[in-house]
Enzyme design. Sequence first.
Site, PDB file in Angstrom:
ATOM      1  N   ASP A  98       0.153   2.118 -50.172  1.00 18.53           N
ATOM      2  CA  ASP A  98       0.159   3.481 -50.718  1.00 18.53           C
ATOM      3  C   ASP A  98      -0.836   4.388 -49.990  1.00 18.53           C
ATOM      4  OD1 ASP A  98       0.920   5.513 -52.360  1.00 18.53           O
ATOM      5  OD2 ASP A  98      -0.216   4.844 -54.098  1.00 18.53           O
ATOM      6  N   ASN A 121      12.296   5.361 -54.393  1.00 17.03           N
ATOM      7  CA  ASN A 121      11.951   6.162 -53.203  1.00 17.03           C
ATOM      8  C   ASN A 121      13.136   6.937 -52.616  1.00 17.03           C
ATOM      9  OD1 ASN A 121       9.456   3.808 -51.939  1.00 17.03           O
ATOM     10  ND2 ASN A 121       9.180   5.663 -53.144  1.00 17.03           N
TER      11      ASN A 121
HETATM   12  C1  FPP Z   1       3.737   4.902 -50.052  1.00 12.02           C
HETATM   13  O1  FPP Z   1       2.880   5.951 -49.627  1.00 12.02           O
HETATM   14  C2  FPP Z   1       4.454   4.372 -48.908  1.00 12.02           C
HETATM   15  C3  FPP Z   1       5.804   4.272 -48.800  1.00 12.02           C
HETATM   16  C4  FPP Z   1       6.711   4.718 -49.870  1.00 12.02           C
HETATM   17  C5  FPP Z   1       6.441   3.758 -47.562  1.00 12.02           C
HETATM   18  C6  FPP Z   1       5.787   2.565 -46.937  1.00 12.02           C
HETATM   19  C7  FPP Z   1       6.435   2.301 -45.643  1.00 12.02           C
HETATM   20  C8  FPP Z   1       5.818   1.926 -44.495  1.00 12.02           C
HETATM   21  C9  FPP Z   1       4.378   1.646 -44.434  1.00 12.02           C
HETATM   22  C10 FPP Z   1       6.565   1.843 -43.188  1.00 12.02           C
HETATM   23  C11 FPP Z   1       7.821   1.016 -43.126  1.00 12.02           C
HETATM   24  C12 FPP Z   1       7.662  -0.410 -43.391  1.00 12.02           C
HETATM   25  C13 FPP Z   1       7.822  -1.451 -42.530  1.00 12.02           C
HETATM   26  C14 FPP Z   1       7.939  -2.782 -43.135  1.00 12.02           C
HETATM   27  C15 FPP Z   1       7.823  -1.348 -41.065  1.00 12.02           C
HETATM   28  P1  FPP Z   1       3.183   7.423 -50.096  1.00 12.02           P
HETATM   29  O2  FPP Z   1       4.126   8.048 -49.150  1.00 12.02           O
HETATM   30  O3  FPP Z   1       3.641   7.407 -51.521  1.00 12.02           O
HETATM   31  O4  FPP Z   1       1.774   8.088 -49.982  1.00 12.02           O
HETATM   32  P2  FPP Z   1       1.178   9.260 -50.885  1.00 12.02           P
HETATM   33  O5  FPP Z   1       1.055   8.700 -52.285  1.00 12.02           O
HETATM   34  O6  FPP Z   1      -0.137   9.546 -50.257  1.00 12.02           O
HETATM   35  O7  FPP Z   1       2.137  10.407 -50.804  1.00 12.02           O
END
Ligand code: FPP
Length: 241
Positions: A18, A66
């Site tokens: 996150d 998501n």
């Molecule tokens: C949450 O942070 C993150 C996600 C929903 C996506 C995670 C994906 C990756 C790290 C990349 C793809 C994965 C692989 C396995 C290569 P957020 O976007 O909710 O952050 P925020 O809360 O700060 O907005």
Amino acid sequence: MTAADFTVLPRHVAVIMDGNGRWAKKRGLSRSEGHIEGAKTFRKIGEYAGDLGIKHITFYAFSTENWSRPENEVNAIMRLFGDYLQEAMDRLDENREKGIRLRFLGDRSAIAPELAALMDTVETLTADMTKVNLNIAVNYGSQQEITHAVRSIAEDVRSGSLQPEDITPALIGSRLYTGDQPPVDLMIRPSGEQRISNFLLWQSAYAEFWYSDVLWPDFTERDFDEALRAYEKRNRRFGGI
Ligand code: FPP
């Protein structure tokens, strides 16, 4: 650090990656750029956990919720996931040498067919690896996973191959995407949020939780060490005394 630096290591670590969006915003970058950095951190921590001797590690890459994000962000995450799958294919020999078994948790029916096919291939080609089990949760939701398991059990009861009294926690656990893997011992969530977000609810029944304010793209091996150090000091009683 090495495994010898810890008196006890969790068998199964789960990580909620996150804070990518906030990391990007702080730098005036797009959210997708945050995910690009997050994907780099995923590789780094996955590799480090394997080197330390963690047998099972599960990363939350994309939840069933998501899909409600802007289309370009969803596409960016799927592209990063696709790149990783391609890399896993290209580095098959190297991954086999390291004994890495890759598995994907979640509902594949909504994933693009080419990606879903690649997921199946990577799983099949690493299925005999036994050193590290690296799970990636994609289009994953714990409530959906449990519902799916319950439906499959109900079908067996309807067909007569299973009796209601045969339904045990172990049977339900075996029908989850994690199948035969051990329950989660340690759940890590960076970025200051302290929620479970529909992630491995059943599997985390007795997990220890560790939170950090560090945003996922900034998360380092030292932060992972810190989580393991905290885990080492916890007194796990599993409901006993
Ligand atoms: C949450 O942070 C993150 C996600 C929903 C996506 C995670 C994906 C990756 C790290 C990349 C793809 C994965 C692989 C396995 C290569 P957020 O976007 O909710 O952050 P925020 O809360 O700060 O907005």
